[in-house]
Design an enzyme around this catalytic site. Structure first.
Site, PDB file in Angstrom:
ATOM      1  N   GLY A 132       0.680  -1.242  -0.013  1.00 52.23           N
ATOM      2  CA  GLY A 132       0.251   0.026   0.063  1.00 52.23           C
ATOM      3  C   GLY A 132       0.814   1.432  -0.029  1.00 52.23           C
ATOM      4  O   GLY A 132       0.079   2.462  -0.217  1.00 52.23           O
ATOM      5  N   PRO A 148       4.563  -5.364  -0.789  1.00 46.42           N
ATOM      6  CA  PRO A 148       4.319  -4.127  -1.669  1.00 46.42           C
ATOM      7  C   PRO A 148       4.308  -4.414  -3.237  1.00 46.42           C
ATOM      8  O   PRO A 148       4.985  -5.581  -3.541  1.00 46.42           O
ATOM      9  CB  PRO A 148       5.523  -3.136  -1.314  1.00 46.42           C
ATOM     10  CG  PRO A 148       6.587  -4.384  -1.044  1.00 46.42           C
ATOM     11  CD  PRO A 148       5.536  -5.569  -0.458  1.00 46.42           C
ATOM     12  N   TYR A 206       0.490  -1.173 -12.556  1.00 44.64           N
ATOM     13  CA  TYR A 206      -0.789  -1.091 -12.927  1.00 44.64           C
ATOM     14  C   TYR A 206      -1.087  -0.516 -14.013  1.00 44.64           C
ATOM     15  O   TYR A 206      -2.150   0.158 -14.367  1.00 44.64           O
ATOM     16  CB  TYR A 206      -1.941  -0.581 -11.778  1.00 44.64           C
ATOM     17  CG  TYR A 206      -1.567  -1.019 -10.428  1.00 44.64           C
ATOM     18  CD1 TYR A 206      -2.025  -2.468 -10.118  1.00 44.64           C
ATOM     19  CD2 TYR A 206      -0.709  -0.497  -9.179  1.00 44.64           C
ATOM     20  CE1 TYR A 206      -1.870  -2.904  -9.012  1.00 44.64           C
ATOM     21  CE2 TYR A 206      -0.833  -1.020  -8.102  1.00 44.64           C
ATOM     22  CZ  TYR A 206      -1.324  -2.650  -7.886  1.00 44.64           C
ATOM     23  OH  TYR A 206      -1.287  -3.074  -6.686  1.00 44.64           O
ATOM     24  N   CYS A 215     -12.020   4.630 -29.475  1.00 44.59           N
ATOM     25  CA  CYS A 215     -13.297   5.446 -29.935  1.00 44.59           C
ATOM     26  C   CYS A 215     -14.090   5.796 -28.740  1.00 44.59           C
ATOM     27  O   CYS A 215     -15.237   5.335 -28.887  1.00 44.59           O
ATOM     28  CB  CYS A 215     -13.914   4.514 -30.966  1.00 44.59           C
ATOM     29  SG  CYS A 215     -13.098   4.436 -32.437  1.00 44.59           S
ATOM     30  N   GLU A 216     -13.666   6.587 -28.141  1.00 43.11           N
ATOM     31  CA  GLU A 216     -14.643   6.993 -26.905  1.00 43.11           C
ATOM     32  C   GLU A 216     -13.829   8.243 -26.346  1.00 43.11           C
ATOM     33  O   GLU A 216     -12.578   8.565 -26.043  1.00 43.11           O
ATOM     34  CB  GLU A 216     -15.055   6.100 -25.798  1.00 43.11           C
ATOM     35  CG  GLU A 216     -13.961   5.421 -25.063  1.00 43.11           C
ATOM     36  CD  GLU A 216     -14.534   4.520 -24.025  1.00 43.11           C
ATOM     37  OE1 GLU A 216     -14.818   3.352 -24.249  1.00 43.11           O
ATOM     38  OE2 GLU A 216     -14.764   5.121 -22.831  1.00 43.11           O
ATOM     39  N   TYR A 264      -9.744   5.987 -12.047  1.00 38.56           N
ATOM     40  CA  TYR A 264      -9.719   6.473 -10.646  1.00 38.56           C
ATOM     41  C   TYR A 264      -9.404   7.911 -10.880  1.00 38.56           C
ATOM     42  O   TYR A 264      -9.404   8.700  -9.902  1.00 38.56           O
ATOM     43  CB  TYR A 264      -8.403   5.773 -10.160  1.00 38.56           C
ATOM     44  CG  TYR A 264      -8.228   4.686 -10.214  1.00 38.56           C
ATOM     45  CD1 TYR A 264      -9.091   3.692  -9.817  1.00 38.56           C
ATOM     46  CD2 TYR A 264      -7.059   3.589 -10.616  1.00 38.56           C
ATOM     47  CE1 TYR A 264      -9.096   2.272 -10.030  1.00 38.56           C
ATOM     48  CE2 TYR A 264      -6.970   2.649 -10.828  1.00 38.56           C
ATOM     49  CZ  TYR A 264      -8.033   1.819 -10.441  1.00 38.56           C
ATOM     50  OH  TYR A 264      -7.745   0.371 -10.649  1.00 38.56           O
ATOM     51  N   ARG A 313       2.965  -1.477  -5.831  1.00 42.03           N
ATOM     52  CA  ARG A 313       3.525  -0.030  -6.405  1.00 42.03           C
ATOM     53  C   ARG A 313       4.942   0.300  -6.109  1.00 42.03           C
ATOM     54  O   ARG A 313       5.375   0.851  -6.936  1.00 42.03           O
ATOM     55  CB  ARG A 313       2.209   0.777  -6.174  1.00 42.03           C
ATOM     56  CG  ARG A 313       2.327   2.036  -6.921  1.00 42.03           C
ATOM     57  CD  ARG A 313       0.992   3.081  -6.011  1.00 42.03           C
ATOM     58  NE  ARG A 313      -0.024   2.371  -5.966  1.00 42.03           N
ATOM     59  CZ  ARG A 313      -1.089   2.546  -6.723  1.00 42.03           C
ATOM     60  NH1 ARG A 313      -1.051   3.230  -7.963  1.00 42.03           N
ATOM     61  NH2 ARG A 313      -2.218   1.969  -6.514  1.00 42.03           N
TER      62      ARG A 313
HETATM   63  N1  LLP Z   1      -1.729  -6.902  -1.158  1.00 40.31           N
HETATM   64  C1  LLP Z   1      -3.157  -6.924  -1.425  1.00 40.31           C
HETATM   65  C2  LLP Z   1      -3.925  -7.961  -0.749  1.00 40.31           C
HETATM   66  C3  LLP Z   1      -3.584  -6.053  -2.390  1.00 40.31           C
HETATM   67  O1  LLP Z   1      -4.938  -6.134  -2.732  1.00 40.31           O
HETATM   68  C4  LLP Z   1      -2.751  -5.280  -3.119  1.00 40.31           C
HETATM   69  C5  LLP Z   1      -3.303  -4.320  -3.944  1.00 40.31           C
HETATM   70  C6  LLP Z   1      -1.370  -5.310  -2.666  1.00 40.31           C
HETATM   71  C7  LLP Z   1      -0.878  -6.165  -1.629  1.00 40.31           C
HETATM   72  C8  LLP Z   1      -0.297  -4.248  -3.407  1.00 40.31           C
HETATM   73  O2  LLP Z   1      -0.438  -2.959  -3.015  1.00 40.31           O
HETATM   74  P1  LLP Z   1       0.413  -1.704  -3.470  1.00 40.31           P
HETATM   75  O3  LLP Z   1       1.671  -1.902  -2.601  1.00 40.31           O
HETATM   76  O4  LLP Z   1       0.719  -1.959  -4.745  1.00 40.31           O
HETATM   77  O5  LLP Z   1      -0.459  -0.591  -3.270  1.00 40.31           O
HETATM   78  N2  LLP Z   1      -5.256  -0.995  -9.832  1.00 40.31           N
HETATM   79  C9  LLP Z   1      -5.251  -0.119  -8.824  1.00 40.31           C
HETATM   80  C10 LLP Z   1      -4.414  -0.605  -7.609  1.00 40.31           C
HETATM   81  C11 LLP Z   1      -5.340  -1.838  -6.801  1.00 40.31           C
HETATM   82  C12 LLP Z   1      -4.626  -2.339  -5.819  1.00 40.31           C
HETATM   83  C13 LLP Z   1      -5.143  -3.709  -5.522  1.00 40.31           C
HETATM   84  N3  LLP Z   1      -4.457  -4.311  -4.385  1.00 40.31           N
HETATM   85  C14 LLP Z   1      -4.158   1.248  -9.451  1.00 40.31           C
HETATM   86  O6  LLP Z   1      -4.086   1.047 -10.304  1.00 40.31           O
HETATM   87  O7  LLP Z   1      -3.947   2.058  -8.709  1.00 40.31           O
END
Ligand code: LLP
Length: 431
Positions: free
Chosen positions: A248, A291, A390, A360-361, A334, A293
């Site tokens: 996160g 992690p 992502y 096309c949108e 988002y 992102r």
């Molecule tokens: N663990 C779980 C259970 C998760 O659901 C996620 C992300 C992570 C770890 C990794 O989180 P990070 O470190 O990447 O924040 N598509 C969205 C992001 C969706 C995140 C889903 N879960 C975007 O493009 O921002």
């Protein structure tokens, strides 16, 4: 610059990880995903080194493959000594194909099918992170059938709001993930899990959200989870051995985003966990984070070629590119912000454009209101920064558009990790 691996050279051209962006665009074509391999490795090491410092040499951060999943990324994770979080049979297959060790895979997901469960057990992946009671029963049956004892973490919803995009919030009581504490369901879930002989219940998991900047989110979830651990000991004499607090940490997409000092944050979280378990008289659990992102986002850049520049006097200017929501749907989904740069030159004279895609949108906007040179024209190259997380993983074939290649950049050169999707690829499954 938004990230220190991006530079503007004296001749006005942009470099990424020491490589000329216009030259790469010519060499590999556009749209193009670039990935700075050293940056991915450095980001892994920030977690690995700090985890080892705080928890000893066995500590294991997990890379959340949902952020970017292709074989080469799993090879890098294996080399660096990371574990991985996978959310589908497809991610597991990709990791195994890349030679990633199954015992270091943690299998997530709230909708695992019987097939997914069978596949995970068959491949002897390390841990299932069980989301719900139905999955628990199916997994227990499958493990018994295949004659193994499957290691498990149970996903709990702690009821914490991380103040990020609504679609990325996962820890509040009424989300679709995990089993909530507040309602008492989590206690019953653990009780049932402990009674199943084909499962070894190693511990608990929670995940609060993504792109989170709040200072105290992980400390808050540790407070909630350690209290629950104490309750489990009291009620069932059960000692939690592993605690996974999810992923996160937010990254910088635009100048107004803070830069998170990840080692400093992890040290604080570790200190907090140690204090809490001591206060509650618990043993320090094996600590995990996952992690995504913050491992790959700033290692990525997307490069486009301008197709047209549309100036509607008194209204709006558009720069239309050869990519769009198919390679980056995050603004559409988002309202996500990005830093956009002209890759070929700088100027004193700027105009404000919406950076649009070719779909096309009308909603196919990569980023609205970006400042680019007034004379931006067809054939110019545009870079969108911080697209390592992502973007590739959420890309689509809408309008039958092939997905861009992924090119890895190293200090010595560049190489293809994923080739460009061709029109033949697009028809490959059609009968
Ligand atoms: N663990 C779980 C259970 C998760 O659901 C996620 C992300 C992570 C770890 C990794 O989180 P990070 O470190 O990447 O924040 N598509 C969205 C992001 C969706 C995140 C889903 N879960 C975007 O493009 O921002």
């Amino acid at each position: 610059m938004i990230s220190d691996n991006i530079r503007r050279e004296a001749d006005g051209t942009l470099t990424f990880a020491g490589h000329s962006v216009p030259v790469l665009a010519e060499q590999y074509g556009t749209p193009l995903y670039l990935m700075d391999e050293e940056r991915i490795r450095r980001n892994c090491r920030l977690y690995l080194d700090t985890f080892r410092e705080c928890f000893g040499s066995e500590a294991l951060p997990l890379y959340a493959g949902k952020a970017a999943s292709f074989k080469q990324i799993y090879r890098i994770m294996k080399e660096e000594g990371m574990g991985i979080d996978a959310v589908s049979a497809g991610e597991i297959h990709t990791a195994l194909e890349a030679g990633f060790p199954p015992e270091k895979i943690f299998f997530h997901g709230d909708g695992k099918t019987d097939e997914d469960i069978r596949c995970g057990v068959k491949h002897r992946i390390g841990y299932f992170i069980v989301d719900n009671p139905e999955e628990l029963e199916q997994l227990a049956a499958e493990a018994a059938e295949q004659g193994i004892v499957q290691k498990v973490l149970l996903r709990i919803t702690p009821g914490i709001d991380p103040h990020t995009y609504k679609a990325l919030t996962t820890g509040i009581v009424d989300v679709k993930f995990g089993v909530p504490l507040e309602t008492g369901q989590a206690l019953a879930f653990v009780h049932r899990a402990l009674s199943l002989p084909s499962l070894s219940i190693c511990g608990l998991h929670c995940h609060i959200g993504s792109q989170v900047f709040d200072e105290s989110v992980f400390e808050d979830s540790i407070d909630v989870m350690t209290e629950f651990m104490a309750k489990l000991r009291e009620e069932f004499g059960y000692e939690v051995k592993m605690l996974n607090v999810g992923g996160g940490y937010g990254v910088r997409y635009v100048d107004s985003d803070k830069l998170i000092d990840i080692p400093a944050r992890i040290r604080r979280v570790a200190g907090h966990l140690k204090e809490r378990v001591q206060e509650l008289g618990l043993k320090l659990p094996f600590f995990l984070m996952e992690p995504g992102r913050s491992i790959v986002a700033d290692a990525g850049m997307t490069v486009y070629t301008v197709s047209s520049v549309k100036r509607i006097p008194g209204y709006k200017y558009y720069v239309v590119t050869d990519g769009g929501m198919t390679d980056n749907p995050r603004y559409c989904l988002y309202g996500a912000h990005y830093t956009v740069l002209h890759a070929d030159r700088e100027t004193e004279l700027y105009a404000v454009y919406d950076l649009a895609g070719r779909c096309c949108e009308s909603g196919d906007i990569i980023q609205p209101t970006v400042k680019l040179p007034e004379d931006t024209r067809r054939g110019d190259h545009i870079a969108v920064c911080t697209t390592g997380a992502y973007n590739f993983s959420m890309s689509s074939n809408y309008n039958r558009i092939g997905r861009p290649p992924v090119v890895m950049l190293t200090p010595d050169g560049s190489y293809l990790a994923v080739r460009r999707e061709t029109s033949e690829d697009l028809c490959a499954r059609d009968l």
